[in-house]
Motif scaffolding. Structure first.
Motif, PDB file in Angstrom:
ATOM      1  N   ALA A  30      26.016   1.094  -5.660  1.00  0.00           N
ATOM      2  CA  ALA A  30      24.764   1.761  -6.016  1.00  0.00           C
ATOM      3  C   ALA A  30      24.862   3.275  -5.830  1.00  0.00           C
ATOM      4  N   ARG A  31      25.960   3.737  -5.305  1.00  0.00           N
ATOM      5  CA  ARG A  31      26.040   5.161  -5.005  1.00  0.00           C
ATOM      6  C   ARG A  31      26.323   5.996  -6.251  1.00  0.00           C
ATOM      7  N   GLY A  32      25.914   7.225  -6.201  1.00  0.00           N
ATOM      8  CA  GLY A  32      26.200   8.167  -7.279  1.00  0.00           C
ATOM      9  C   GLY A  32      26.214   9.559  -6.683  1.00  0.00           C
ATOM     10  N   PRO A  33      26.410  10.565  -7.514  1.00  0.00           N
ATOM     11  CA  PRO A  33      26.431  11.927  -6.986  1.00  0.00           C
ATOM     12  C   PRO A  33      25.120  12.246  -6.273  1.00  0.00           C
ATOM     13  N   GLY A  34      25.183  12.824  -5.143  1.00  0.00           N
ATOM     14  CA  GLY A  34      23.977  13.218  -4.422  1.00  0.00           C
ATOM     15  C   GLY A  34      23.365  12.095  -3.601  1.00  0.00           C
ATOM     16  N   ASP A  35      23.937  10.915  -3.687  1.00  0.00           N
ATOM     17  CA  ASP A  35      23.406   9.804  -2.891  1.00  0.00           C
ATOM     18  C   ASP A  35      23.819   9.946  -1.438  1.00  0.00           C
ATOM     19  N   CYS A  36      23.319   9.000  -0.668  1.00  0.00           N
ATOM     20  CA  CYS A  36      23.705   8.973   0.743  1.00  0.00           C
ATOM     21  C   CYS A  36      25.178   8.637   0.860  1.00  0.00           C
ATOM     22  N   PRO A  37      25.715   8.817   2.028  1.00  0.00           N
ATOM     23  CA  PRO A  37      27.070   8.352   2.283  1.00  0.00           C
ATOM     24  C   PRO A  37      27.147   6.823   2.144  1.00  0.00           C
ATOM     25  N   PRO A  38      28.334   6.251   2.101  1.00  0.00           N
ATOM     26  CA  PRO A  38      28.470   4.809   1.953  1.00  0.00           C
ATOM     27  C   PRO A  38      27.613   4.076   2.984  1.00  0.00           C
ATOM     28  N   GLY A  39      27.073   2.963   2.573  1.00  0.00           N
ATOM     29  CA  GLY A  39      26.338   2.148   3.530  1.00  0.00           C
ATOM     30  C   GLY A  39      24.842   2.225   3.351  1.00  0.00           C
ATOM     31  N   GLY A  40      24.357   2.844   2.302  1.00  0.00           N
ATOM     32  CA  GLY A  40      22.914   2.986   2.203  1.00  0.00           C
ATOM     33  C   GLY A  40      22.341   2.710   0.836  1.00  0.00           C
ATOM     34  N   VAL A  41      21.030   2.665   0.782  1.00  0.00           N
ATOM     35  CA  VAL A  41      20.298   2.490  -0.468  1.00  0.00           C
ATOM     36  C   VAL A  41      19.515   3.763  -0.708  1.00  0.00           C
ATOM     37  N   ASN A  42      19.591   4.260  -1.920  1.00  0.00           N
ATOM     38  CA  ASN A  42      18.932   5.527  -2.220  1.00  0.00           C
ATOM     39  C   ASN A  42      17.587   5.261  -2.903  1.00  0.00           C
ATOM     40  N   TYR A  43      16.529   5.190  -2.117  1.00  0.00           N
ATOM     41  CA  TYR A  43      15.206   4.887  -2.669  1.00  0.00           C
ATOM     42  C   TYR A  43      14.678   6.008  -3.568  1.00  0.00           C
ATOM     43  N   ALA A  44      15.239   7.194  -3.431  1.00  0.00           N
ATOM     44  CA  ALA A  44      14.798   8.286  -4.306  1.00  0.00           C
ATOM     45  C   ALA A  44      15.119   7.961  -5.766  1.00  0.00           C
ATOM     46  N   GLN A  45      16.205   7.224  -5.982  1.00  0.00           N
ATOM     47  CA  GLN A  45      16.541   6.812  -7.360  1.00  0.00           C
ATOM     48  C   GLN A  45      15.442   5.913  -7.923  1.00  0.00           C
ATOM     49  N   LEU A  46      14.916   5.057  -7.080  1.00  0.00           N
ATOM     50  CA  LEU A  46      13.805   4.204  -7.528  1.00  0.00           C
ATOM     51  C   LEU A  46      12.564   5.068  -7.767  1.00  0.00           C
TER      52      LEU A  46
END
Ligand SMILES: Cc1cc2nc3c(=O)[nH]c(=O)nc-3n(C[C@H](O)[C@H](O)[C@H](O)COP(=O)(O)OP(=O)(O)OC[C@H]3O[C@@H](n4cnc5c(N)ncnc54)[C@H](O)[C@@H]3O)c2cc1C
Ligand SMILES: *[C@@H]1O[C@H](CO)[C@@H](O)[C@H](O)[C@H]1NC(C)=O
Ligand SMILES: *[C@@H]1O[C@H](CO)[C@@H](O)[C@H](O)[C@H]1NC(C)=O
Ligand SMILES: *[C@@H]1O[C@H](CO)[C@@H](O)[C@H](O)[C@H]1NC(C)=O
Ligand SMILES: *[C@@H]1O[C@H](CO)[C@@H](O)[C@H](O)[C@H]1NC(C)=O
Ligand SMILES: *[C@@H]1O[C@H](CO)[C@@H](O)[C@H](O)[C@H]1NC(C)=O
Ligand SMILES: *[C@@H]1O[C@H](CO)[C@@H](O)[C@H](O)[C@H]1NC(C)=O
Length: 511
Positions: A30-46
């Protein structure tokens, strides 16, 4: 409350913090540029994909805490975040996001769902339906389109203002769809059938995030009427509505000593059968057992409610056989359909509509008629459990719901996933208590099962028939959805086709 547009920066910071704390499961893809480091979910994308009025509540906020508080504090679902969609597409986006991030999700509405299977949700996204609350009456006045987050009372009031009504749950604080998806009992079922019998079409977000419209010819239509919690998120339904024909109602409350269990339920059973008459379509009989020391300091009382449609006083023909037994209290009220919830103690300001932190397990069984021997046996157990000095169950309530059944039985038994049209009475002890941990939960569980077992043994039935919407959670899919092999086969086939990975398997799962 967080307006996304205004609070995006704060949300981004929070999402990063949550993700980076490892609160949610790792999902590297689920990661992409600007996302959190490995291990997380980026709710800002939602957040970026949701409509302007959608909201996301963060843990620790008062809005989050209010959204996750439930009526029954027993085996509750746990979420890391609450999404409050305001459009159908918000739900589509949320489901797709959850799937991409391998997060479980759960629809919440009136939060009165109490089945303990909900406790299998240990993290993920709660999708709170409250903003999908539109009610639109069709120009022909025969249907209304009802948002997926509409509450029972809001619907009743909105229709009433237009001279209309439909079948809803009796309790003012449950949603329209929560009860409806499990079949749905209500005051008007004698006239029109169950809540779900009114569904004409519905918009549903499926497990994979697809939005579909279901009509009477769709394969899923059958399943949504009784096992609907298993198949999708209903964003709206179009349901049958009716002109109000009998606005007036009257109720007689007859309170009896527990000594009279056999006599009261003999009358409740036989009043119609013995005369060869059928149950009148305009009469509802409910009874409750509860311990009220101001009426009887020794044992629980029996409160019989006779509710009649279209009159200002309940007919003597209905009350007299009960009056002949000599009730301790005999009261009468009159008003309209909209007063029924208050009269029976389930209006917005009544105790069952408050979130008190109590555990509220029920142990339901459907019955064809009362077995007076079994009623006595279960009364004695209920009395022992509610009246002793050290009991945590002094506020328990035993509920006996006898609705008219004409509208329910007019629809063929195999027409919908609701399996219990042939039964007549919905019976359940509600063992409300303040939870202190697993030991007391176990005491309540054993006690409730024992009570239900007494009724089951007295019923002569060979399968346990339960209402999924009252279920404790220990019952099996056979008990919730019917033990006929064809029902189970059909449900499993549909589940396999529409929700093969069990995204909608927290509430009374078929599989
Ligand atoms: C005081 C009281 C009175 C009651 N009276 C009645 C009654 O008169 N008739 C009756 O039939 N039942 C009645 N019930 C039982 C009721 O049907 C269930 O408690 C039901 O789960 C309540 O739904 P909710 O939306 O309030 O709860 P929630 O916990 O919010 O929802 C329960 C479940 O329904 C599903 N769900 C809710 N909304 C949607 C949606 N839009 N799309 C897809 N899934 C959805 C979810 O799986 C959710 O877990 C009563 C319960 C109580 C406590
Ligand atoms: C129901 O009506 C009440 C009172 O008008 C309102 O506060 C509430 O937001 C409504 N709920 C929904 C889901 O529409
Ligand atoms: C819910 O019950 C638990 C015990 O099982 C208790 O610790 C907690 O405080 C209760 N919650 C509320 C809101 O009362
Ligand atoms: C009181 O009721 C509780 C709950 O049923 C039960 O566990 C306990 O044994 C009872 N105590 C007495 C003294 O009867
Ligand atoms: C109460 O309702 C049930 C279910 O419809 C019915 O079987 C029974 O005869 C009713 N009793 C009375 C007294 O109305
Ligand atoms: C009523 O219940 C009692 C106790 O379980 C049982 O012995 C009896 O057979 C039941 N009566 C009928 C008619 O089923
Ligand atoms: C989503 O699921 C439905 C039902 O299984 C299926 O018909 C549809 O093709 C799926 N959509 C996508 C995009 O996979």
């Amino acid at each position: 409350m967080y307006h996304l547009q205004l609070k995006l920066a704060a949300l981004l910071a929070w999402a990063a913090a949550v993700a980076c704390e490892g609160v949610v499961a790792p999902v590297p893809e689920a990661r992409g540029p600007g996302d959190c480091p490995p291990g997380g979910v980026n709710y800002a994308q939602l957040a970026a994909k949701l409509s302007k009025a959608a909201q996301i509540y963060q843990p620790g906020s008062s809005a989050f805490n209010a959204a996750v508080a439930r009526w029954s504090n027993l085996s509750i679902p746990v979420a890391n975040v609450v999404v409050v969609p305001s459009t159908e597409n918000d739900i589509v986006q949320t489901v797709k996001f959850a799937n991409q991030n391998s997060l479980p999700f759960l629809t919440t509405n009136g939060v009165h769902g109490s089945i303990t299977t909900l406790g299998a949700m240990t993290h993920g996204i709660e999708i709170l339906m409250s903003q999908l609350n539109r009610i639109a009456i069709a120009s022909d006045g025969k249907t209304a389109t009802i948002g997926g987050g509409v509450m029972s009372k809001n619907l009743t009031d909105a229709l009433w203002a237009a001279g209309k009504q439909t079948v809803t749950g009796t309790c003012e604080c449950v949603s329209y769809l929560g009860p409806g998806l499990g079949g749905g009992h209500g005051w008007l079922q004698g006239r029109y059938g169950l809540i779900s019998d009114q569904f004409v079409s519905m918009n549903v977000v499926l497990a994979n995030g697809s939005l579909i419209t279901i009509d009477q010819n769709s394969r899923l239509s059958w399943a949504m009427k009784g096992a609907g919690h298993n198949f999708g998120i209903v964003t709206s339904t179009t349901s049958k509505i009716y002109d109000i024909q009998h606005p007036n109602y009257a109720m007689a409350t007859l309170i009896f000593s527990g000594d009279q269990v056999e006599a009261v339920y003999r009358v409740a059973n036989e009043q119609w059968h013995s005369t060869g008459k059928t149950m009148p379509v305009n009469l509802i009989n409910w009874s409750y057992w509860f311990f009220d020391p101001t009426i009887d300091p020794q044992k629980p009382v029996i409160a019989m409610y006779l509710i009649q449609e279209g009159v200002s006083a309940v007919d003597a023909a209905y009350t007299q056989p009960f009056l002949d037994l000599g009730p301790i209290i005999n009261q009468a009220v009159s008003g309209t359909y909209r007063d029924l919830a208050a009269w029976t103690g389930i209006s917005l300001d009544a105790p069952p509509c408050q979130k008190t932190g109590n555990a509220n397990p029920r142990f339901p069984i459907y019955l064809k008629s009362y077995n007076t021997t079994a009623q006595r046996l279960v009364y004695n157990l209920f009395a022992q459990a509610t009246t002793n000095a050290s009991t945590p169950f002094s506020n328990a309530l035993f509920m006996f719901e006898g609705y008219p059944q004409q509208g329910v039985k007019a629809i063929s038994d195999d027409a919908t996933a609701f399996a219990y049209r042939a039964d007549n009475l919905l019976v359940a002890p509600l063992l409300s208590y303040k939870p202190t941990g697993p030991a007391l939960d176990e005491v309540a569980f054993k006690l409730g099962k024992q009570m239900r077992q007494i009724l089951y043994e007295g019923s002569g039935q060979t399968s346990l028939n339960t209402y999924v919407n009252y279920a404790y959670g220990d019952e099996t899919p056979l008990a919730w959805y019917g033990s006929d092999a064809w029902r189970q086969t059909r449900l499993h086939a549909l589940k396999g086709d529409f929700d093969p990975t069990g995204k909608f398997s927290f509430y009374g799962p078929i599989a």
